[in-house]
Design a protein around this motif. Structure first.
Motif, PDB file in Angstrom:
ATOM      1  N   GLY A 111     -10.817 -28.909 -63.658  1.00  0.00           N
ATOM      2  CA  GLY A 111     -11.968 -30.116 -62.728  1.00  0.00           C
ATOM      3  C   GLY A 111     -10.902 -31.233 -61.989  1.00  0.00           C
ATOM      4  N   VAL A 112      -9.674 -30.929 -61.970  1.00  0.00           N
ATOM      5  CA  VAL A 112      -8.552 -32.057 -61.301  1.00  0.00           C
ATOM      6  C   VAL A 112      -8.625 -31.454 -59.590  1.00  0.00           C
ATOM      7  N   TYR A 113      -9.068 -31.924 -58.329  1.00  0.00           N
ATOM      8  CA  TYR A 113      -9.129 -31.687 -57.265  1.00  0.00           C
ATOM      9  C   TYR A 113      -7.818 -31.350 -56.347  1.00  0.00           C
ATOM     10  N   LEU A 114      -6.807 -30.227 -56.085  1.00  0.00           N
ATOM     11  CA  LEU A 114      -5.215 -29.379 -55.583  1.00  0.00           C
ATOM     12  C   LEU A 114      -5.775 -30.887 -53.945  1.00  0.00           C
ATOM     13  N   SER A 115      -6.150 -32.085 -54.018  1.00  0.00           N
ATOM     14  CA  SER A 115      -5.194 -32.801 -52.478  1.00  0.00           C
ATOM     15  C   SER A 115      -4.097 -31.778 -51.757  1.00  0.00           C
ATOM     16  N   ASP A 116      -4.203 -32.682 -50.664  1.00  0.00           N
ATOM     17  CA  ASP A 116      -3.017 -32.067 -49.659  1.00  0.00           C
ATOM     18  C   ASP A 116      -1.827 -32.858 -50.314  1.00  0.00           C
ATOM     19  N   GLU A 117      -2.439 -34.008 -50.796  1.00  0.00           N
ATOM     20  CA  GLU A 117      -1.338 -34.396 -50.992  1.00  0.00           C
ATOM     21  C   GLU A 117      -0.331 -34.654 -52.086  1.00  0.00           C
ATOM     22  N   LEU A 118      -1.161 -33.850 -53.657  1.00  0.00           N
ATOM     23  CA  LEU A 118      -1.094 -33.348 -54.673  1.00  0.00           C
ATOM     24  C   LEU A 118      -0.036 -32.432 -54.394  1.00  0.00           C
ATOM     25  N   MET A 119      -0.254 -30.939 -53.275  1.00  0.00           N
ATOM     26  CA  MET A 119      -0.447 -30.188 -53.528  1.00  0.00           C
ATOM     27  C   MET A 119       1.435 -30.753 -52.643  1.00  0.00           C
TER      28      MET A 119
END
Length: 108
Positions: free
Chosen positions: A20-28
């Motif tokens: 359920g965690v959104y893999l944002s561009d920043e997180l990636m």
């Protein structure tokens, strides 16, 4: 996996994420920075250095995890999606001396 309180963990260049965690561009990008750090240190030396630095940071003021140089480099540059294109090898060394505690005043 990952541990409670963390959205993701990067082990040997493989990303483990809570459902359920959104893999944002920043997180990636943050995790890709960690992969670059791991590769340049042949993985095993990254984990040894990470653990040693965490233990040292535990004895200092501030949040030990957030003050680890590897994390500081990743957090400081996670929004710069072009960072890895111009990142110098061992750039995390530039984050070793100054802690986040020294850079910011406490709001509490």
């Amino acid at each position: 996996m990952p541990f409670k309180g963390f959205t993701a963990i990067n082990l040997l260049g493989t990303l483990f994420v809570h459902p359920g965690v959104y893999l944002s561009d920043e997180l990636m990008n943050h995790e890709r920075i960690h992969t670059a750090q791991q590769r340049e240190m042949l993985f095993i030396f990254f984990y040894l250095a990470y653990c040693v630095e965490w233990l040292v940071r535990l004895t200092m003021r501030g949040n030990a995890y957030r003050n680890i140089s590897f994390e500081r480099e990743a957090y400081a540059n996670q929004r710069n999606l072009n960072y890895l294109k111009h990142r110098r090898h061992y750039a995390w060394r530039n984050y070793m001396k100054q802690t986040t505690h020294q850079r910011k005043t406490h709001s509490k």
